[in-house]
Scaffold this active site. Sequence first.
Site, short mmCIF file in Angstrom:
data_model
loop_
_atom_site.label_atom_id
_atom_site.label_comp_id
_atom_site.label_asym_id
_atom_site.label_seq_id
_atom_site.Cartn_x
_atom_site.Cartn_y
_atom_site.Cartn_z
N ASP A 266 -9.92 16.70 27.54
CA ASP A 266 -10.47 17.47 26.44
C ASP A 266 -10.61 16.57 25.21
O ASP A 266 -9.61 16.24 24.59
CB ASP A 266 -9.63 18.71 26.14
CG ASP A 266 -8.12 18.39 26.03
OD1 ASP A 266 -7.66 17.38 26.59
OD2 ASP A 266 -7.43 19.15 25.35
N ASP B 293 0.82 -1.22 0.00
CA ASP B 293 0.00 0.00 0.00
C ASP B 293 0.85 1.26 0.00
O ASP B 293 0.34 2.38 0.06
CB ASP B 293 -0.99 0.01 1.17
CG ASP B 293 -0.30 -0.06 2.53
OD1 ASP B 293 0.95 0.04 2.59
OD2 ASP B 293 -1.01 -0.21 3.54
N GLU C 174 -1.47 7.57 20.95
CA GLU C 174 -1.92 8.36 22.09
C GLU C 174 -3.03 7.66 22.88
O GLU C 174 -3.09 7.75 24.10
CB GLU C 174 -2.45 9.70 21.55
CG GLU C 174 -3.08 10.62 22.57
CD GLU C 174 -3.78 11.79 21.92
OE1 GLU C 174 -3.84 12.86 22.54
OE2 GLU C 174 -4.30 11.64 20.78
#
Length: 617
Positions: free
Chosen positions: A365, A21, A555
């Site tokens: 957040d 890819d 993350e």
Amino acid sequence: MILKVNIDICLNQLLAQEDTDQDKKITIEDKGPKTFNLASISGESYTVAGTYHLSNLLQELVIAKNNGLKIASLNTEVIEERPVERVSQMIKNYYWNGLTRTMDEKGIVSLIHDTKNESLASDKLRIYVPFNDLFAYHYYKGLEAKLPIETFKLPEAITPAFVKSINIQPGILSLKLDSAGDKTIGVPFVVPGGRFNEMYGWDSYFESIGLLIDGKVDLAKGMADNFQYEIEHYGKILNANRSYYLTRTQPPFYSSLIREVFEITQDKIWLKNHLKTAIKEYETVWMVQGNRLTENGLNRYLAEGIGFPPECEVGHFDSILKPYADEVDMSIRHFEKAYAEGQIINKELDAYFVHDRTVRESGHDTSYRIEKICADLNVVELNAMLYKYETDFEEVIKHEFNGLFEGYTPSYWEEKSKVRRNAVDKYLWNEEEGLYFDYNVKTKSQSLFIAATTLAPLWAKLCSEEQAERLIYKAIPMLKERGGIAGSTKRSRGEISENRPQRQWDYPNGWAPHQMMIWKGLFNYGYINEAQELIYRWLFMITKNAVDYNGTIPEKYDVVEATHKVFAEYGNVGTDFEYITQEGFGWMNASYQYGLSLLHNSYREKLNNLMPPEALF
């Protein structure tokens, strides 16, 4: 076997065959034959088979090339290294180095090329220096002759109005500098990774847990020293050291950090210095009535800025602004500009942005748990963290300073923690549900949104034994997923947001700080088997994704599907790289090392064999 190979030839052949890819990675999504003949320049060969081992080969070739080599001596044992050992040693020996920064000349050079500076009107990096740090001011002024930087001294009193005035000219904030003879060096710190190229508040504590496990004590100590610099010069531990974060702090972990560093260094002079600053932070940032301290004796987050959070990209608030713009027959962009410049006064928007900035101060957040109400909430996790400050101060003064420190006694802090614990039991504990909930000081009621943060009191040893038992057996089954603990229950997210966009701190996503605090909390109360299961689930997910996706450590994860492919706001930092991740992601790296340090040896072999958690638990 050691094979000497021509790096460029081998790399080109490997990618041409296996990277179908063409994303410059080798993953399970590539459609190559998944077997490669590794030929040495002396004629020997070795067959490398399977996605994981092929991606290891790719990484080892790139590491050698990045070290300036043309010929690599490849050890086949390294290519065949078992997954757990490889992920762990890459974190220890490679990723931490990639995440380490300083604010001296070398660090400034890398910051000049930071992507956050690409949108600035000026082609120079602005460096803001505290009013009283003349050493830093003269140092950066001296660098202006050879680097594209501008140095500015902050005013002695930093007000929200001043911070707003420089938001159109944002810059980096100085951190601690040291002198080594005639040379100036920056005290090192670790950044989260990806687009986050500065020192973040609560990330730094969790990263330090991993650093201490990996023997990088000086780096963890540097984090604490930079925390101290921020408190002394900016008045708080900052969201991060960017100018637009001057009005925002972060979840408080300073007392935990200094205790954990001291446990290793036993440097009592250093501890004394930092304990004094930690008490100052507690009193001036958190315990000022009417600010982050509410009338009931519990705490809230309250970011003190004005207007839009300037770190957000253009269009981020369009859905919020559109009704107001339509009302005055203006385009969103014109309304946005007029509001930002004070030509339009809108109290409803003012209130919205108080909550929005406060959500960012909370670290969560964003989440539907606290959206639009954050500044009105005594959130569970913050009060657990401050309870730990109080008990930390009590214990450190008692055991390390003979019961007296700067006029403070252990009994003083013991009384503080008792008062908080009583208030937590009154306002946050729900006896009927057996859970902790955030308390809204305006509506005088608990918010019944069930989040991973309900378990934070376990980490702080804030629960009674009976509360802990009820909490664990009630909350964990509701939050436990294939890859660990979700940010919230599916039901809580659905009740608020069935047809609205996902928020990244809610179901189905899971985050390293939640897992790490929950593991420690379970150990605190003796629930070892429950902790082992949660640790295994989390480490399995990280290991499996690293094996299948070229070493990716991001993350956050979707813990329901146990994948790094997260479909929520802001994407997933740590997935955008070529050939090899240079960094992983800060607190994710730490969670892996911390989890391994707690995991029973009997589970390690199962983890190496990628035995799925559903086959074990």
